[in-house]
Design a protein around this motif. Structure first.
Motif, mmCIF file in Angstrom:
data_model
loop_
_atom_site.group_PDB
_atom_site.id
_atom_site.type_symbol
_atom_site.label_atom_id
_atom_site.label_comp_id
_atom_site.label_asym_id
_atom_site.label_seq_id
_atom_site.Cartn_x
_atom_site.Cartn_y
_atom_site.Cartn_z
ATOM 1 N N ARG A 190 18.787 33.493 36.270
ATOM 2 C CA ARG A 190 19.590 32.534 35.490
ATOM 3 C C ARG A 190 19.280 32.653 33.987
ATOM 4 O O ARG A 190 20.188 32.573 33.144
ATOM 5 C CB ARG A 190 19.320 31.109 35.998
ATOM 6 N N ILE A 191 18.022 32.871 33.657
ATOM 7 C CA ILE A 191 17.638 33.077 32.244
ATOM 8 C C ILE A 191 18.409 34.264 31.656
ATOM 9 O O ILE A 191 18.944 34.198 30.544
ATOM 10 C CB ILE A 191 16.109 33.334 32.135
ATOM 11 N N ARG A 192 18.487 35.356 32.418
ATOM 12 C CA ARG A 192 19.202 36.547 31.931
ATOM 13 C C ARG A 192 20.669 36.201 31.656
ATOM 14 O O ARG A 192 21.231 36.605 30.635
ATOM 15 C CB ARG A 192 19.066 37.665 32.969
ATOM 16 N N GLU A 193 21.289 35.437 32.584
ATOM 17 C CA GLU A 193 22.700 35.055 32.388
ATOM 18 C C GLU A 193 22.867 34.225 31.115
ATOM 19 O O GLU A 193 23.812 34.422 30.350
ATOM 20 C CB GLU A 193 23.198 34.218 33.577
ATOM 21 N N ILE A 194 21.929 33.314 30.895
ATOM 22 C CA ILE A 194 22.041 32.435 29.713
ATOM 23 C C ILE A 194 21.871 33.263 28.432
ATOM 24 O O ILE A 194 22.621 33.104 27.465
ATOM 25 C CB ILE A 194 21.000 31.286 29.795
ATOM 26 N N CYS A 195 20.888 34.153 28.433
ATOM 27 C CA CYS A 195 20.680 35.007 27.245
ATOM 28 C C CYS A 195 21.954 35.813 26.962
ATOM 29 O O CYS A 195 22.378 35.934 25.806
ATOM 30 C CB CYS A 195 19.491 35.933 27.453
ATOM 31 N N ASP A 196 22.569 36.353 27.998
ATOM 32 C CA ASP A 196 23.787 37.146 27.802
ATOM 33 C C ASP A 196 24.919 36.270 27.258
ATOM 34 O O ASP A 196 25.662 36.685 26.367
ATOM 35 C CB ASP A 196 24.232 37.787 29.129
ATOM 36 N N ALA A 197 25.027 35.066 27.816
ATOM 37 C CA ALA A 197 26.141 34.200 27.424
ATOM 38 C C ALA A 197 26.066 33.815 25.954
ATOM 39 O O ALA A 197 27.097 33.608 25.301
ATOM 40 C CB ALA A 197 26.160 32.945 28.305
ATOM 41 N N TYR A 198 24.842 33.693 25.406
ATOM 42 C CA TYR A 198 24.694 33.203 24.026
ATOM 43 C C TYR A 198 24.217 34.293 23.071
ATOM 44 O O TYR A 198 23.810 33.997 21.948
ATOM 45 C CB TYR A 198 23.729 32.002 23.996
ATOM 46 N N ASP A 199 24.268 35.565 23.492
ATOM 47 C CA ASP A 199 23.807 36.642 22.609
ATOM 48 C C ASP A 199 22.381 36.398 22.129
ATOM 49 O O ASP A 199 22.094 36.444 20.914
ATOM 50 C CB ASP A 199 24.723 36.736 21.373
ATOM 51 N N VAL A 200 21.502 36.128 23.069
ATOM 52 C CA VAL A 200 20.089 35.921 22.749
ATOM 53 C C VAL A 200 19.313 37.039 23.438
ATOM 54 O O VAL A 200 19.512 37.299 24.629
ATOM 55 C CB VAL A 200 19.627 34.531 23.249
ATOM 56 N N LEU A 201 18.461 37.737 22.694
ATOM 57 C CA LEU A 201 17.696 38.838 23.284
ATOM 58 C C LEU A 201 16.568 38.288 24.158
ATOM 59 O O LEU A 201 15.936 37.279 23.815
ATOM 60 C CB LEU A 201 17.115 39.737 22.183
ATOM 61 N N LEU A 202 16.342 38.960 25.277
ATOM 62 C CA LEU A 202 15.266 38.545 26.184
ATOM 63 C C LEU A 202 14.067 39.473 25.974
ATOM 64 O O LEU A 202 14.146 40.681 26.210
ATOM 65 C CB LEU A 202 15.762 38.624 27.636
ATOM 66 N N ILE A 203 12.958 38.873 25.496
ATOM 67 C CA ILE A 203 11.705 39.629 25.343
ATOM 68 C C ILE A 203 10.820 39.311 26.537
ATOM 69 O O ILE A 203 10.450 38.146 26.745
ATOM 70 C CB ILE A 203 10.933 39.223 24.063
ATOM 71 N N ALA A 204 10.502 40.320 27.325
ATOM 72 C CA ALA A 204 9.544 40.131 28.424
ATOM 73 C C ALA A 204 8.167 40.488 27.899
ATOM 74 O O ALA A 204 7.943 41.627 27.480
ATOM 75 C CB ALA A 204 9.904 41.023 29.604
ATOM 76 N N ASP A 205 7.266 39.527 27.901
ATOM 77 C CA ASP A 205 5.892 39.799 27.505
ATOM 78 C C ASP A 205 5.130 40.208 28.764
ATOM 79 O O ASP A 205 4.622 39.371 29.502
ATOM 80 C CB ASP A 205 5.270 38.569 26.837
ATOM 81 N N GLU A 206 5.069 41.525 28.985
ATOM 82 C CA GLU A 206 4.405 42.044 30.193
ATOM 83 C C GLU A 206 3.004 42.566 29.871
ATOM 84 O O GLU A 206 2.514 43.508 30.489
ATOM 85 C CB GLU A 206 5.268 43.126 30.855
ATOM 86 N N VAL A 207 2.381 41.921 28.878
ATOM 87 C CA VAL A 207 1.040 42.349 28.475
ATOM 88 C C VAL A 207 0.056 42.223 29.648
ATOM 89 O O VAL A 207 -0.799 43.093 29.843
ATOM 90 C CB VAL A 207 0.586 41.561 27.228
ATOM 91 N N ILE A 208 0.201 41.183 30.461
ATOM 92 C CA ILE A 208 -0.640 41.067 31.660
ATOM 93 C C ILE A 208 0.050 41.685 32.871
ATOM 94 O O ILE A 208 -0.569 42.400 33.661
ATOM 95 C CB ILE A 208 -0.998 39.596 31.963
#
Ligand SMILES: Cc1ncc(COP(=O)(O)O)c(C=O)c1O
Length: 445
Positions: free
Chosen positions: A240-258
């Motif tokens: 759902r987060i991915r859908e929302i980011c796409d809908a509002y042109d917001v980039l999704l940063i995954a912090d996969e440091v751990i």
């Protein structure tokens, strides 16, 4: 002779430690050597490294192959600049190895020396991207409470753990936070017919609408929150987060440091939910902590924007140690070991054994309010009362009892985190569980 006492005296005289306060250093252990999941102190105590260093020593301690890779590269070309116009073989080979490795659309890597530098690079890349796209006001970054992204000034401002802030404020403006998808203690409202995962994702949509979509550049999230208490989101959250980011042109940063490089039982954690980020930050596990290295991977679209910029709008971002040849050579050897020895699968299997064992302890001990985990990233949370979930103030006490019995880990308030090296055996998992059980019994007696 170097004794524990003489070293502690010198340590106290000359060292400032991360999160420094003398009260937290009173019974410090001084480690001298390590092998597998075990570490040995200068006074001869053997302890299980229950947090794999700081979540990072994925392949375990003492692997000579990484020392060999470092020695060979240092003897050949220890360092050279990676500033534009200059490159080196290990950096090129590692970037090629990582292309499409985590997510099919992430094929370009910029190297850093650690997690905070990676997130700084991600934030600046977001700004560069939106400026180039003609939307210079999209500078806000939304993070989450309990999120940890490092503690340089902007990363600290993205971090949603307020204890890190007060003595270093003011924070960098334009970083804001929404509640975490923390099923045990969700701070938002769950509407009729909604799951916690969807409610937590809705808070992102509401925040974007409140702030104005034209001002929000990115959302940053750890797939599983680590330093904020090992918080595993519900399965419906990230799709759902991915859908929302796409809908509002917001980039999704995954912090996969751990979570990157296998900790959750997947090579990279968002794959579990079929979600791809636009930018991924990594560090820690890429070298199993044997040398400092991190980086960001960017989507093909972001890459196009960077490489097609005119010279006066170039991506003017850099570190001396970006693409460090020796660190990259060690990373290549580390990834070979993770892959060839099936450590990611082992993280899944051993993580399940650990989680089952923690659930069994929760049957035995009333003070365990919540058990959670994904792969080898697990935790128990202590409470004074299961009904009210009131704090028990047991985390630090149980941690100390564990150390006395040979298990080293970290308490986050009432939460005790377990994230051992990925090569841990069934016997060693059982030892972790046994020591934890004995420690809880001793503390609650
Ligand atoms: C998810 C996450 N991001 C970023 C960082 C910061 O990494 P570093 O301490 O290497 O700057 C950490 C460190 O624990 C982390 O857990």
């Amino acid at each position: 002779m170097l004794t524990h006492e003489s070293l502690i005296e010198q340590d106290n005289a000359y060292l400032l430690h991360p999160l420094h306060h003398p009260s937290a250093h009173e019974n410090a252990l001084i480690f001298e050597s390590g092998r597998g999941v075990w570490m040995r102190t200068v006074d001869g105590k053997e302890v299980i490294d229950g947090l794999a260093g700081l979540w990072n020593v994925l392949i375990g301690h003492g692997r000579a192959e990484l020392a060999d890779a470092a020695r060979e590269q240092m003897a050949t070309l220890a360092y050279c600049s990676s500033y534009v116009g200059s490159s080196n073989i290990p950096a090129i080979r590692l970037a090629e190895r990582l292309a499409g490795f985590a997510y099919p659309d992430l094929n370009t890597t910029f190297f850093t020396s650690g997690g905070a530098e990676s997130n700084e690079s991600a934030f600046k890349t977001v700004r560069h991207y939106w400026k180039r796209k003609g939307k210079p006001d999209k500078i806000k970054v939304i993070g989450r409470s309990n999120g940890y992204h490092g503690i340089t000034l902007a990363a600290m401002s993205a971090t949603g753990l307020s204890a890190y802030w007060p003595m270093f404020e003011p924070r960098v403006p334009n970083f804001l936070h929404i509640p975490a998808p923390y099923p045990y203690r969700f701070a938002g409202e769950v509407k009729a017919g909604e799951t916690i995962g969807l409610a937590a994702a809705r808070l992102l949509e509401e925040a974007i609408q409140r702030e104005g979509p034209d001002t929000v550049g990115a959302f940053i999230a750890e797939p599983v929150q680590g330093a904020g208490g090992v918080i595993v989101p519900p399965d419906d959250y990230f799709p759902r987060i991915r859908e929302i980011c796409d809908a509002y042109d917001v980039l999704l940063i995954a912090d996969e440091v751990i979570t990157g490089f296998g900790r959750t039982g997947e090579w990279f954690a968002l794959n579990r939910w079929g979600v791809q980020p636009d930018i991924m930050s990594f560090a820690k596990g890429v070298t199993s902590g044997y040398l400092p290295l991190g980086g960001i991977q960017i989507s093909d679209e972001i890459r196009e924007v960077i490489v097609n910029a005119p010279a006066n709008e170039r991506w003017m971002h850099a570190y001396t140690y970006s693409g460090h040849p020796t660190c990259c050579a060690v990373a290549l050897a580390n990834i070979d070991i993770l892959a060839n020895e099936g450590m990611v699968g082992n993280a899944g299997a051993m993580g399940k054994r650990l989680l089952d064992g923690l659930h069994a302890l929760a049957e035995e001990f009333e003070c365990i309010g919540n058990v959670r985990g994904l792969g080898l990233m697990c935790a128990v949370e202590f409470v004074a009362d299961r009904a009210t979930k009131a704090p028990a103030n047991l985390g630090e006490k149980v941690r100390k009892a564990c150390i006395e019995r040979g298990l080293f880990t970290r308490a986050i308030g009432d939460t005790l985190a377990f994230a051992p090296p990925l090569m841990i055996s069934t016997d060693e998992i059982d030892q972790v569980l046994q020591i934890l059980g004995e420690s809880i019994a001793a503390v609650s007696a």
